[in-house]
Design a protein around this motif. Structure first.
Motif, mmCIF file in Angstrom:
data_model
loop_
_atom_site.group_PDB
_atom_site.id
_atom_site.type_symbol
_atom_site.label_atom_id
_atom_site.label_comp_id
_atom_site.label_asym_id
_atom_site.label_seq_id
_atom_site.Cartn_x
_atom_site.Cartn_y
_atom_site.Cartn_z
ATOM 1 N N LEU A 1 -16.574 -4.638 3.823
ATOM 2 C CA LEU A 1 -15.968 -5.787 3.142
ATOM 3 C C LEU A 1 -17.004 -6.910 2.997
ATOM 4 C CD1 LEU A 1 -13.456 -7.137 1.962
ATOM 5 C CD2 LEU A 1 -12.816 -7.829 4.286
ATOM 6 N N ALA A 2 -17.776 -7.118 4.049
ATOM 7 C CA ALA A 2 -18.824 -8.146 3.996
ATOM 8 C C ALA A 2 -19.830 -7.814 2.900
ATOM 9 C CB ALA A 2 -19.531 -8.251 5.352
ATOM 10 N N ARG A 3 -20.182 -6.531 2.819
ATOM 11 C CA ARG A 3 -21.144 -6.106 1.793
ATOM 12 C C ARG A 3 -20.597 -6.401 0.400
ATOM 13 N NH1 ARG A 3 -21.761 -2.849 -1.853
ATOM 14 N NH2 ARG A 3 -19.774 -1.793 -1.463
ATOM 15 N N LEU A 4 -19.344 -6.010 0.211
ATOM 16 C CA LEU A 4 -18.700 -6.150 -1.083
ATOM 17 C C LEU A 4 -18.627 -7.622 -1.526
ATOM 18 C CD1 LEU A 4 -15.491 -4.111 -1.685
ATOM 19 C CD2 LEU A 4 -15.546 -6.488 -2.383
ATOM 20 N N MET A 5 -18.184 -8.484 -0.607
ATOM 21 C CA MET A 5 -18.033 -9.897 -0.959
ATOM 22 C C MET A 5 -19.390 -10.561 -1.159
ATOM 23 S SD MET A 5 -15.033 -10.872 1.789
ATOM 24 C CE MET A 5 -14.268 -12.299 1.017
ATOM 25 N N ALA B 1 -0.162 -3.255 -2.383
ATOM 26 C CA ALA B 1 0.313 -1.980 -1.818
ATOM 27 C C ALA B 1 -0.284 -1.779 -0.426
ATOM 28 C CB ALA B 1 -0.078 -0.828 -2.746
ATOM 29 N N SER B 2 0.497 -1.195 0.459
ATOM 30 C CA SER B 2 0.085 -0.970 1.839
ATOM 31 C C SER B 2 -1.210 -0.145 1.882
ATOM 32 C CB SER B 2 1.218 -0.234 2.570
ATOM 33 O OG SER B 2 0.791 0.145 3.839
ATOM 34 N N GLY B 3 -2.134 -0.582 2.723
ATOM 35 C CA GLY B 3 -3.402 0.135 2.853
ATOM 36 C C GLY B 3 -4.401 -0.199 1.760
ATOM 37 N N GLN B 4 -3.992 -1.061 0.822
ATOM 38 C CA GLN B 4 -4.872 -1.422 -0.287
ATOM 39 C C GLN B 4 -5.345 -2.858 -0.141
ATOM 40 O OE1 GLN B 4 -5.356 0.595 -3.572
ATOM 41 N NE2 GLN B 4 -5.219 1.967 -1.806
ATOM 42 N N MET B 5 -6.437 -3.181 -0.796
ATOM 43 C CA MET B 5 -6.825 -4.584 -0.912
ATOM 44 C C MET B 5 -7.056 -4.869 -2.386
ATOM 45 S SD MET B 5 -10.633 -4.544 0.741
ATOM 46 C CE MET B 5 -11.972 -3.630 -0.031
ATOM 47 N N ALA B 6 -6.598 -6.051 -2.798
ATOM 48 C CA ALA B 6 -6.715 -6.454 -4.194
ATOM 49 C C ALA B 6 -7.918 -7.370 -4.304
ATOM 50 C CB ALA B 6 -5.446 -7.154 -4.651
ATOM 51 N N LEU B 7 -8.943 -6.919 -4.981
ATOM 52 C CA LEU B 7 -10.165 -7.716 -5.117
ATOM 53 C C LEU B 7 -9.939 -8.820 -6.137
ATOM 54 C CD1 LEU B 7 -12.889 -4.900 -5.260
ATOM 55 C CD2 LEU B 7 -11.724 -5.896 -3.297
ATOM 56 N N GLY B 8 -10.181 -10.044 -5.723
ATOM 57 C CA GLY B 8 -10.111 -11.157 -6.659
ATOM 58 C C GLY B 8 -8.715 -11.632 -6.997
ATOM 59 N N LEU B 9 -7.705 -11.123 -6.278
ATOM 60 C CA LEU B 9 -6.334 -11.591 -6.526
ATOM 61 C C LEU B 9 -6.261 -13.104 -6.281
ATOM 62 C CD1 LEU B 9 -3.418 -10.355 -7.061
ATOM 63 C CD2 LEU B 9 -3.051 -10.678 -4.629
ATOM 64 N N GLY B 10 -5.622 -13.824 -7.194
ATOM 65 C CA GLY B 10 -5.572 -15.277 -7.068
ATOM 66 C C GLY B 10 -4.610 -15.735 -5.990
ATOM 67 N N ILE B 11 -4.720 -17.013 -5.621
ATOM 68 C CA ILE B 11 -3.909 -17.527 -4.516
ATOM 69 C C ILE B 11 -2.465 -17.779 -4.918
ATOM 70 C CG2 ILE B 11 -5.820 -18.465 -3.175
ATOM 71 C CD1 ILE B 11 -5.203 -21.214 -4.339
ATOM 72 N N HIS B 12 -2.118 -17.564 -6.179
ATOM 73 C CA HIS B 12 -0.714 -17.577 -6.584
ATOM 74 C C HIS B 12 -0.352 -16.204 -7.134
ATOM 75 C CE1 HIS B 12 -2.619 -21.520 -7.469
ATOM 76 N NE2 HIS B 12 -1.642 -21.956 -6.712
ATOM 77 N N GLY B 13 -1.183 -15.202 -6.859
ATOM 78 C CA GLY B 13 -0.925 -13.865 -7.361
ATOM 79 C C GLY B 13 -1.511 -13.603 -8.727
ATOM 80 N N GLU B 14 -2.379 -14.491 -9.212
ATOM 81 C CA GLU B 14 -3.026 -14.223 -10.502
ATOM 82 C C GLU B 14 -3.804 -12.912 -10.404
ATOM 83 O OE1 GLU B 14 -3.465 -16.961 -8.709
ATOM 84 O OE2 GLU B 14 -3.049 -18.757 -9.891
ATOM 85 N N PRO B 15 -3.975 -12.228 -11.537
ATOM 86 C CA PRO B 15 -4.529 -10.874 -11.471
ATOM 87 C C PRO B 15 -5.953 -10.851 -10.933
ATOM 88 C CG PRO B 15 -4.463 -11.668 -13.737
ATOM 89 C CD PRO B 15 -3.709 -12.650 -12.917
ATOM 90 N N GLY B 16 -6.248 -9.792 -10.190
ATOM 91 C CA GLY B 16 -7.586 -9.603 -9.659
ATOM 92 C C GLY B 16 -8.354 -8.624 -10.532
ATOM 93 N N GLY C 1 -12.638 -13.469 -3.325
ATOM 94 C CA GLY C 1 -11.591 -13.220 -2.345
ATOM 95 C C GLY C 1 -10.998 -11.832 -2.448
ATOM 96 N N VAL C 2 -10.395 -11.408 -1.348
ATOM 97 C CA VAL C 2 -9.610 -10.175 -1.345
ATOM 98 C C VAL C 2 -8.264 -10.474 -0.698
ATOM 99 C CG1 VAL C 2 -11.630 -8.673 -1.161
ATOM 100 C CG2 VAL C 2 -10.447 -9.402 0.909
ATOM 101 N N ALA C 3 -7.246 -9.741 -1.131
ATOM 102 C CA ALA C 3 -5.915 -9.918 -0.552
ATOM 103 C C ALA C 3 -5.428 -8.591 -0.002
ATOM 104 C CB ALA C 3 -4.951 -10.440 -1.614
ATOM 105 N N PHE C 4 -4.796 -8.664 1.166
ATOM 106 C CA PHE C 4 -4.187 -7.474 1.769
ATOM 107 C C PHE C 4 -2.663 -7.520 1.665
ATOM 108 C CE2 PHE C 4 -7.914 -8.555 4.565
ATOM 109 C CZ PHE C 4 -8.787 -7.648 3.981
ATOM 110 N N GLY C 5 -2.124 -8.699 1.399
ATOM 111 C CA GLY C 5 -0.672 -8.827 1.315
ATOM 112 C C GLY C 5 -0.297 -10.129 0.634
ATOM 113 N N GLY C 6 0.905 -10.177 0.066
ATOM 114 C CA GLY C 6 1.372 -11.338 -0.686
ATOM 115 C C GLY C 6 2.086 -12.350 0.183
#
Lengths: 573, 573
Positions: free
Chosen positions: A233-237, A206-221, A187-192
Motif C-alpha cells: 500500500l505504501a508503494r502504491l500511494m 466491497a469486503s476485502g477490496q480497497m477503492a483507490l482514490g475514492l472521494g471523502i463523500h464517496g465520489e468515484p475513484g 487516498g484509498v478506502a476500505f469501507g464507507g
C-alpha cells in the motif's frame, strides 16, 4: 456507522456547539461556525476556512493562532451557505483582508465564491483558494479540477503561518496558491460511512477490496483492488505521488491521514513503509504528521499528502501554530535528551559460583531442556484447551517462554553461573519472551524460586521445597489470584502443599516431587471439567470469570515432566 | 477491522517504530517503548507508563514534558514484559525515583509490580499506581479491583504535572493515588474490534445494542441495552458517575473518550448533553477534553471520565503539558478576542425606492408566492426524481429556499424596498436557507438577475431579459457547469436564449417568457430520459458524473409557473 445523535437534522449544528464548548480556549461559537477566541494583531490577514461537517477536525479543529481565524461549517457533507460565510468573514476581519480556504467541491466553490463577491462589494478585500490536492480526481493537466482532501490542512497551515508572519493579503494568497500547487494527495478506502439517522451506508466498498482514490463523500475513484499489505500500500500511494514530483525537490512535508475507522497504529505501521520509500527517493521528510485531519465520519481508509517544499514553504510549514488538532512549537521549554547509557536488559555477568553451584546450574538447565521439549510437543493441546476459554495462544506462549528460559540457562551455565543465577536468568527470559500474564507468572515463579537456591551450595532438597513455597507466595501476592479462581494457582497450591508434606515426612525429593506432581495433575483435571458459567460469546471476558484456565494444566504438566527428570537423575546417580 | 499491516506478529512493534519516527520532537525509540526526546530537570521524578498496544494514544502518545517521561508498549492487548519495563525505567531515571502508571489488569499488575521489585533491588526507588477508574468493572466497595480505562490519562496527567512541578516521589505517589481515587469512568460499546491478521472480531456487540461497561479488551460489562439517543446516553453515563460524587465537590475535570470508530462529532454532540447534566448538578467543568485518548483498535463506543477536583488536583489537571495527544499551555502568545460586533447577516435596511420601484418589488413578491406554492406542491415529485441520482432532497431544498425567499421579499416590500433590493434579498435568503449546491445556485441566479433591475424604475421588459442573461452568466461562471453537464444550465440556456430571441422579435414579455419556458421544459424533459452512465452503487458519485439532475426540471417548472403569473398579470392589467 454514526450512532450518537438526537435529531439527525441538528447533528452538525449540535456537534459544532459541543466542540466550541469544549475548546473555548481556542474558539468561540458564532452562528454557523467558530471564531478564534483570541485576537491576532490588528491588520493581520484573516484565514477563514470551511466546508461541510462530518470531516472533523476539518474545519473547526484548525482554528487557532498560526492557523485559521475562523471556520464555517455546513451541514453534514454539505457546503455552508453564502450568508454564513460572509457573516463569519465580517466577524473575522482584522482589517488586513481575508483569505478563504476550502476544498474544491462545486457547492463550496459556489458559496465561497459568491460570499467573496458580496464582501468585495462591501469593501472587504477577499481572495479565494480552493484546494486541489487529490491526484485521483483529475489528471495533472486538469489539476484545477481536482478535489480537495487532506491537503486542505497543508495549504491552510502554510497560509496561516504566512498571515501570522504579517504578510500582506497579496502575499498570503500567492503563498497559499503556491502551497496548493505543490501539494498532492492520494487516498484509498476500505469501507464507507453512514450519515446520522440513515439506515444504509452512503456508500460502501466491497469486503476485502480497497477503492483507490475514492472521494471523502464517496465520489468515484480510479478502480477497486484487493486489499494489499502495508508495504505494498505504501508503494502504491507513494509511487503515485512521486510521479508528480517536480524537478529539483529534495524535501517534503507529509500528512498521513486516517479517514475515521483506520486507526493510529495502522497509520504508524504504514508510515514505516512510506518513510522508507521516501528515503529511497532521496527525499528529506520535514515535520510529518500522521493522525486524523480530514475524516469522513467513520469511513475506513487513509490518504497520503505530500508537499514539495522549497525554503519559503518549509518556513511556513514548520512555523508555530496552536489549534485543537495541530500544534507546532514548544509550550514548555526543554533541553535535548540525555544520552541513553544502555539499551540492554541489565548486567549479563553472573556472580562467581562454586563447583557445586555450577553443577546445580547444569542440573536446572537439563530440567529446562526436558520441560521445553515437553511444552513444544504439547503446544497444540494447550492451545486447544486455551481456545475454549481464551485466545488460544497459551501453548505457543508457554513453548516460547520455556525456549527462552532454556536459551538463557544455556548462556548462564556457559558463563559459569550457579543454580540461583541460572534459575533467575531463566525466569526473566521466560517472562520477557513468553508475553502475556502466564509468561509474567512463570517468570515470577522461577525467579522467586531461585531466591531459595544459592550459587555456592548444592541444590539441597530443603532449598527446593522452600523455593516452591516462595514461588507460590510470590505468584499469589503479585498475581492476585487465589485458589478457586481457575488459574495455575489451583494446581500450584496442592503441588506445594504435597511437596512440603512429603518432604516433612522425610521422603527424598524425587519421591516427594512425584507425589506433589500427581496432586497438581488431579487439581488441574478438575479445573478442566468446570462448566462455563457464562454463555455470552466474549472470549476474553469469559476467561476472567469462570472458564477453566489452561495455566493449571500446563503447570501440572511441567511438574510431571520435571518429576520424571528428577527420578531419572536419581536412578542414574 | 484492522486492515493495514505486514506481519501481524510485528504489528505493535512496527507501529511503535513508526510513531517514534513521526514524533521525534517528543520521543525517541528504545527497545520496547519510547523515551522523552527532551530532558526534564535532574532529580525530577520520572513518570513511566505503559500497557498493551492497540490503545493509541495510550501510552506512547502521552510522552512529553509535563506528562510522561517514557512509555512501555506490550504486544497488541498484552502487557509489556517485566524486563522491558525495568530496562526503560533505568533509561528514564532522572535520579528522583520513578512512578509507574498503568491500568489495573492482571498482566500489567504483575509485570509492573515485578519490575518495580527488580529496580528497588537495584537501588532505584519505584512506586506503582494501578489506575482503577472503570466503575462498571467492580463495585465502589471493591474499587481497588476496578479496571483502568480513560482515567489513565487523567491520573498520568496529574502525576506528570506534579513531577514537573518538582514534587518528591512520595508526593507524586500521594497525588497520583489521590487522583486515581477521585477519578471515575463509565463506558458503552456499540461494536467490537478485530486484531491485526485475525479473520473474526475479538468480541462483538449485537447490532442495534450497546454494551454498558464492556471493557476495552472485551471484558464483561453490566448488561446490553438497545441503543438510545445522545441525550439519553448522556443521562445514563452521567448519572452513573454522579452516584459516586463525593460530598462537597463542585468542580470536575472531564475526558470524553472515543474508542476508535465513534467519531469526534458524535462525541461533541454527546458533550452538549453531558455538559447540561453536569451544569444541572451544579458542577463546574474544568478543562474538559473530548477525543481519542484510550482506544481499542477500531472498537465503536465511548467512555466518560470525571475527576472530582480539589484545589491541588485542579492545579495539576490544568498545568501545561506537551505530548503528541494532549497539550495544555500556549505555544503562541495571544490576547483575548475582540468583541464581535454583530452576529447578523448584514444590513437589513434597504435603499429608498421610488413608487415604481416599490410596485416592482411587490410584483416580484407575488411571483415568489406563486413559485413557492408550486414548489411546495411539487416537493415529493422533485424528491423522487432526485433520488434516482442523488440523495433525494432536491424537492425539500427548493421548497425551503423558495419559502425563505418569499419571507425575505415580504420583509423587504414591507420596508418599502424596490424591485432590485427585493430580488437580491430573496436570492440571498434562498441560498442561505435552502443549503446545498442548488440553493447556492438559485441565490446566485436571483441576485445576479437583480443587478439588471432598479429600485427606481418600473420593471422594464428589457431589464428582465438582460437580467436573465446576467443570471445565466453568473451561474455558469461561478458554478462551473456548462450545457450537457445535466445541471439546471441545460434548461436555463434555452430559456435565456428563447427569451432573448422572442424579445428581440418584439414580443411582449409574457409571450416571450412563455415561449422561453416551453423551451426550458423540453430541454429539462430531455435530461430526465438520459440513461445513467455508471452502474456502481455510489449515489453521490453518480450524481456528479452522468445522472440526470433534478435541477433542470425544477428550473423549467419555476419558469413555467412564473410565466403563468406574468400572463395572468397581463390579462388583469
Amino acid at each position: 456507522m454514526t450512532t450518537i445523535f438526537d435529531d439527525p437534522a441538528q447533528f452538525a449544528a449540535t456537534a459544532l456547539s459541543g466542540f466550541a464548548a469544549l475548546y473555548a480556549r481556542y474558539v468561540r461559537p458564532v452562528r454557523g461556525g467558530v471564531l478564534r477566541s483570541t485576537s491576532g494583531p490588528e491588520g493581520k490577514v484573516s484565514i477563514v476556512v470551511g466546508g461541510g461537517s462530518g470531516h472533523y477536525p476539518a474545519f473547526a479543529g484548525y482554528v487557532g493562532p498560526g492557523l485559521a481565524d475562523a471556520a464555517v461549517a455546513g451541514d453534514v457533507f454539505a457546503s455552508p451557505s453564502t450568508a454564513a460565510i460572509a457573516r463569519i468573514c465580517r466577524q473575522a476581519d482584522n482589517g488586513g483582508g481575508i483569505l478563504l480556504g476550502f476544498g474544491n467541491y462545486a457547492g463550496d466553490v459556489l458559496n465561497f465564491g459568491v460570499a467573496a463577491e458580496r464582501l468585495r462589494a462591501e469593501g472587504i478585500d477577499v481572495r479565494i483558494v480552493p484546494v486541489t490536492d487529490d491526484v485521483a480526481s483529475a489528471s495533472v493537466e486538469t489539476s484545477a479540477k481536482r478535489r480537495g482532501i487532506a491537503g486542505d490542512l497543508v495549504v491552510f497551515k502554510i497560509a496561516g503561518a504566512a498571515a501570522e508572519a504579517g504578510r500582506s493579503l497579496d502575499e498570503v494568497e500567492r503563498i497559499a496558491r503556491h502551497a496548493n500547487a505543490r501539494t498532492v494527495s492520494f487516498g484509498v478506502a476500505f469501507g464507507g460511512c453512514t450519515l446520522p439517522g440513515a439506515t444504509h451506508p452512503l456508500f460502501t466498498v466491497a469486503s476485502g477490496q480497497m477503492a483507490l482514490g475514492l472521494g471523502i463523500h464517496g465520489e468515484p475513484g480510479i478502480r477497486d483492488e484487493s486489499i494489499v499489505s502495508a508495504s505494498e500500500l505504501a508503494r502504491l500511494m507513494t509511487d503515485r505521488l512521486l510521479s508528480e514530483r517536480p524537478a529539483g525537490v529534495h524535501r517534503v512535508g507529509v500528512v498521513l491521514n486516517g479517514l475515521g475507522a483506520t486507526k493510529y497504529e495502522e497509520l504508524f505501521v504504514l508510515w514505516t513503509a512510506i518513510a522508507k520509500r521516501l528515503a529511497d527517493a532521496e527525499l528529506d521528510v520535514i515535520a510529518p504528521e500522521a493522525g486524523e485531519f480530514v475524516t469522513s465520519l467513520d469511513m475506513q481508509g487513509c490518504s497520503l499528502s505530500l508537499i514539495w517544499l522549497d525554503d519559503e514553504l518549509e518556513t511556513f510549514w514548520t512555523a508555530p501554530c496552536d489549534s485543537p488538532v495541530l500544534r507546532r512549537g514548544a509550550a514548555i521549554a526543554t533541553s535535548p535528551g540525555r544520552d541513553i547509557e544502555t539499551d540492554a536488559d541489565g548486567p549479563l555477568s553472573f556472580p562467581t559460583a562454586s563447583p557445586d553451584g555450577k553443577r546445580g546450574g547444569i542440573c536446572i538447565k537439563r530440567l529446562l531442556e526436558a520441560v521445553t521439549q515437553m511444552l513444544r510437543d504439547a503446544e497444540d493441546e494447550l492451545g486447544r484447551l486455551d481456545a475454549r476459554a481464551g485466545d488460544g495462544d497459551h501453548g505457543q506462549g508457554m513453548s516460547r517462554g520455556a525456549s527462552a528460559a532454556l536459551d538463557a540457562a544455556t548462556v548462564a551455565t556457559a558463563a559459569g553461573a550457579g543454580s540461583a543465577s541460572v534459575l533467575a536468568a531463566a525466569g526473566d527470559a521466560w517472562a520477557d519472551r513468553a508475553g502475556g500474564t502466564s509468561g509474567a507468572i512463570w517468570g515470577l515463579l522461577l525467579r522467586a524460586w531461585s531466591t531459595a537456591l544459592s550459587d555456592h551450595d548444592p541444590i539441597y532438597d530443603k532449598a527446593v521445597v522452600a523455593g516452591a513455597r516462595l514461588a507460590l507466595d510470590s505468584v499469589c501476592r503479585l498475581g492476585g489470584a487465589k485458589i478457586g479462581d481457575k488459574t495455575l494457582v489451583d494446581a500450584f497450591v496442592p503441588f506445594v502443599e504435597g511437596l512440603e508434606t512429603a518432604a516433612n515426612a522425610g521422603k527424598p525429593l524425587p519421591i516427594a516431587w512425584a507425589e506433589a506432581a500427581s496432586a497438581a495433575k488431579v487439581a488441574a483435571e478438575a479445573t478442566k471439567n468446570l462448566a462455563p458459567r457464562l454463555g455470552r460469546a466474549r472470549p476474553l471476558a469469559e476467561k476472567s470469570i469462570g472458564h477453566p484456565d489452561a495455566g493449571a494444566v500446563s503447570l501440572a504438566m511441567i511438574a510431571g515432566c520435571a518429576g520424571t527428570v528428577l527420578v531419572h537423575a536419581e536412578e542414574h546417580a
